[in-house]
Design an enzyme around this catalytic site. Structure first.
Site, mmCIF file in Angstrom:
data_model
loop_
_atom_site.group_PDB
_atom_site.id
_atom_site.type_symbol
_atom_site.label_atom_id
_atom_site.label_comp_id
_atom_site.label_asym_id
_atom_site.label_seq_id
_atom_site.Cartn_x
_atom_site.Cartn_y
_atom_site.Cartn_z
ATOM 1 N N HIS A 51 0.964 -1.155 0.108
ATOM 2 C CA HIS A 51 -0.182 -0.141 -0.107
ATOM 3 C C HIS A 51 0.888 1.343 -0.150
ATOM 4 O O HIS A 51 1.707 1.269 0.486
ATOM 5 C CB HIS A 51 -1.321 -0.055 1.011
ATOM 6 C CG HIS A 51 -0.624 0.316 2.416
ATOM 7 N ND1 HIS A 51 -0.393 1.424 3.122
ATOM 8 C CD2 HIS A 51 -0.037 -0.714 3.393
ATOM 9 C CE1 HIS A 51 0.089 1.210 4.330
ATOM 10 N NE2 HIS A 51 0.230 -0.149 4.673
ATOM 11 N N ASP A 78 5.761 1.853 7.398
ATOM 12 C CA ASP A 78 4.404 1.721 6.990
ATOM 13 C C ASP A 78 3.719 2.560 6.033
ATOM 14 O O ASP A 78 3.052 3.518 6.356
ATOM 15 C CB ASP A 78 3.613 1.574 8.511
ATOM 16 C CG ASP A 78 2.373 0.954 8.190
ATOM 17 O OD1 ASP A 78 1.970 0.480 7.042
ATOM 18 O OD2 ASP A 78 1.473 1.088 9.188
ATOM 19 N N GLU A 117 -5.151 1.627 2.233
ATOM 20 C CA GLU A 117 -5.194 0.230 3.007
ATOM 21 C C GLU A 117 -5.503 0.787 4.403
ATOM 22 O O GLU A 117 -6.047 -0.193 5.067
ATOM 23 C CB GLU A 117 -3.655 -0.218 2.843
ATOM 24 C CG GLU A 117 -3.695 -1.481 3.613
ATOM 25 C CD GLU A 117 -3.157 -1.587 5.076
ATOM 26 O OE1 GLU A 117 -3.046 -2.554 5.576
ATOM 27 O OE2 GLU A 117 -2.859 -0.622 5.703
ATOM 28 N N GLU A 118 -4.923 1.663 4.927
ATOM 29 C CA GLU A 118 -5.143 2.153 6.335
ATOM 30 C C GLU A 118 -6.702 2.455 6.777
ATOM 31 O O GLU A 118 -7.072 2.596 7.798
ATOM 32 C CB GLU A 118 -4.451 3.550 6.720
ATOM 33 C CG GLU A 118 -2.839 3.134 6.455
ATOM 34 C CD GLU A 118 -2.092 2.176 7.445
ATOM 35 O OE1 GLU A 118 -2.893 1.551 8.116
ATOM 36 O OE2 GLU A 118 -1.048 2.081 7.462
ATOM 37 N N ASP A 138 3.864 -5.279 3.395
ATOM 38 C CA ASP A 138 3.546 -4.115 4.176
ATOM 39 C C ASP A 138 4.733 -4.371 5.545
ATOM 40 O O ASP A 138 4.524 -5.151 6.282
ATOM 41 C CB ASP A 138 2.210 -4.369 4.732
ATOM 42 C CG ASP A 138 1.477 -3.073 5.559
ATOM 43 O OD1 ASP A 138 2.273 -2.230 5.499
ATOM 44 O OD2 ASP A 138 0.388 -3.328 5.767
ATOM 45 N N HIS A 194 2.244 3.692 13.382
ATOM 46 C CA HIS A 194 1.130 4.676 13.397
ATOM 47 C C HIS A 194 1.277 5.880 14.259
ATOM 48 O O HIS A 194 0.387 6.468 14.855
ATOM 49 C CB HIS A 194 -0.137 3.832 13.693
ATOM 50 C CG HIS A 194 -0.704 3.073 12.455
ATOM 51 N ND1 HIS A 194 -2.001 2.376 12.568
ATOM 52 C CD2 HIS A 194 -0.169 2.724 11.236
ATOM 53 C CE1 HIS A 194 -2.072 1.711 11.316
ATOM 54 N NE2 HIS A 194 -0.985 1.730 10.598
HETATM 55 ZN ZN ZN Z 1 0.531 -0.953 6.514
#
Ligand code: ZN
Length: 502
Positions: free
Chosen positions: A263, A275, A307-308, A336, A435
């Site tokens: 992604h 990420d 994706e998130e 990922d 994140h």
């Molecule tokens: Zn990811």
């Protein structure tokens, strides 16, 4: 869509027709067939890091300092990937595949005229709704959680977690609610929060706002002692277009495709360089190096958007494929988080040996090929992780397409055993910046990134040469496995791991 149909009409290298011979570049010296060792050796850390710096600059010049789906930072990423591939027009067909989503653009919540901090919800509509607040017991993931509750004209108050918030919103709407307030299931805010499922036109979403866990628990306590709470939810949403990037080699058997993907978007909190800048860049670098070789099977490379927000780009992509197009994808490999600072070399457990969740036929073989790379070629340790559909391979599994992949780890905690196997620190997450705004170029693990990218190169080269060893296409077997997978996913909804990302 249309572009994949047109690819089928393009002649593969070596097609024995006069036309194909005429199209072949005249002075071209024939390059060699791709081979694992050569493609692996072409991977260079400096080339990877240079691209990570570029991704980070896209994030930092964007308003939110991120590469959130459909933001400027993300659009710059998409354009960059597309243009890098488009620089090889003889080798690849490439498209930006558009799709739309409603991005939350503001949420105001008041309770008995007191303003509560509200968080906009991606995929939810704009609206201005008011009514008495009604708390839904349990987690509001099943229709039975709403039994005996009349929500007509009300605002539903529900707890986040265990299932996609879109399910909670749909169930509340079906009971007559006008709006939904979802309170967090952990510390922190709900910035970039999403309903995580595309809207089902038969049961449209109603306005939805997030609030903190503390505010939610306070409201539940007041309702439980019989207090009446009148709530207003006012939300804004912007319909935005975003893009998957899909590339495919013009050479190779167009009916037998090895599909590699990852992604391109980040969360709202930060630039998302591990990420999933890392996986995006691994794929890009392999795509560039691959142009030095020929392939027997077509190689397709996709960078998914959204994706998130709930695997949206990959879900959109799989939905628009008809059955013959699905059948051409012999194997989908997803990547990922390839450079986690406190990494483990993790392979998705496609054969179900560790977690008892198998994928469609071919998934076990994909796992075995990654195992072969780590154990027999790189001579390093590896572990297995749940094949739970947590990243973009999920929609492919549900469609009965064989899948696999590797990862370095997200918020999970490294064990003592893994510290002995990979170094790093036990008791600490694989990526402490997962994140968060600290997911930057400075926090990538270079050793892991090179190893993982070489693992991708190995699988790509291996399957670009031959699918020998993969089971033949058998759509009825694939369908059965995919049903089994859906059942297992239901069971998984109850697990703690699933609760953390919906
Ligand atoms: Zn990811």
């Amino acid at each position: 869509m249309a572009v994949w149909k047109s690819i089928g009409a393009l002649a593969a290298f070596g097609a024995a027709t006069a036309n194909a011979a005429a199209l072949r570049p005249q002075a071209r010296s024939y390059p060699t067939l791709v081979e694992s060792a050569e493609l692996r050796e072409s991977i260079d850390i400096d080339a990877l890091v240079a691209k990570a710096e570029i991704f980070q600059s896209f994030a930092y010049r964007s308003e939110g300092k991120n590469r959130l789906v459909a933001s400027q930072g993300h659009q710059d990423t998409v354009n960059y990937i597309h243009d890098q591939i488009a620089a090889f027009p003889d080798y690849y067909t490439v498209e930006k595949q558009p799709w739309e989503l409603l991005v939350g653009a503001g949420a105001n919540v008041t309770a008995n005229n007191r303003t509560i901090e509200g968080f906009a919800t991606t995929l939810a509509p704009a609206g201005d709704v008011s009514g008495p607040l009604v708390a839904i017991p349990n987690l509001a993931c099943n229709a039975s959680d709403f039994d005996g509750i009349d929500l007509t004209g009300s605002i539903a108050l529900v707890h986040r977690g265990v299932c996609e918030s879109g399910i909670k919103n749909r169930l509340a709407a079906a009971k007559g609610a006008l709006g939904v307030v979802i309170y967090n299931n952990g510390e922190g805010n709900l910035k970039g929060y999403s309903l995580s499922l595309f809207e089902d036109p038969a049961t449209p979403y109603i306005p939805n706002a997030g609030i903190t866990q503390g505010e939610g628990e306070g409201l539940v306590a007041l309702l439980s002692i019989g207090q009446k709470i009148h709530v207003n939810v006012k939300t804004d949403a912007e319909l935005k277009t975003t893009y998957n990037v899909n590339a495919q080699t013009k050479g190779g058997d167009q009916d037998n495709v090895i599909h590699i993907s990852g992604h391109s978007d980040s969360v709202a909190a930060g630039p998302g360089i591990n990420d999933n800048g890392s996986g995006s860049i691994s794929l890009l670098e392999i795509a560039i190096q691959l142009t030095n070789y020929t392939v027997n099977n077509a190689v397709r490379i996709s960078w998914w958007a959204g994706e998130e927000e709930g695997l949206l780009g990959a879900t959109y992509y799989v939905r628009q494929l008809n059955q013959p197009e699905k059948a051409k994808i012999r194997l989908l490999l997803d990547f990922d988080m390839m450079a986690s600072p406190n990494y483990a070399f993790q392979i998705y457990d496609g054969d179900g040996s560790a977690y008892n969740m198998t994928g469609p036929p071919g998934s076990a073989e994909a796992e075995a090929e990654f195992t072969n790379f780590f154990a027999n070629i790189a001579h390093v340790n590896h572990t297995e992780i749940e094949f739970d559909g947590r990243s973009d391979y999920g929609p492919f599994l549900e469609a009965g397409i064989a899948a696999g992949g590797i990862a370095c780890g997200a918020e999970g905690i490294k064990t003592e055993e893994e510290e002995a196997m990979f170094g790093g620190a036990a008791g600490v997450p694989y990526d402490v910046n997962y994140h968060e705004d600290g997911d930057t170029v400075n926090n990538l693990n270079h050793e892991a990134w090179v190893m993982m990218t070489r693992a991708i190169a190995h699988s790509t080269a291996t399957y670009a040469r031959s699918f020998e060893g993969l089971p033949p296409r058998n759509s009825s077997a694939a369908q059965k496995r995919s049903m089994k997978y859906k059942d297992m996913r239901e069971g998984l909804r109850k697990s703690k791991r699933f609760l953390r990302w919906v």
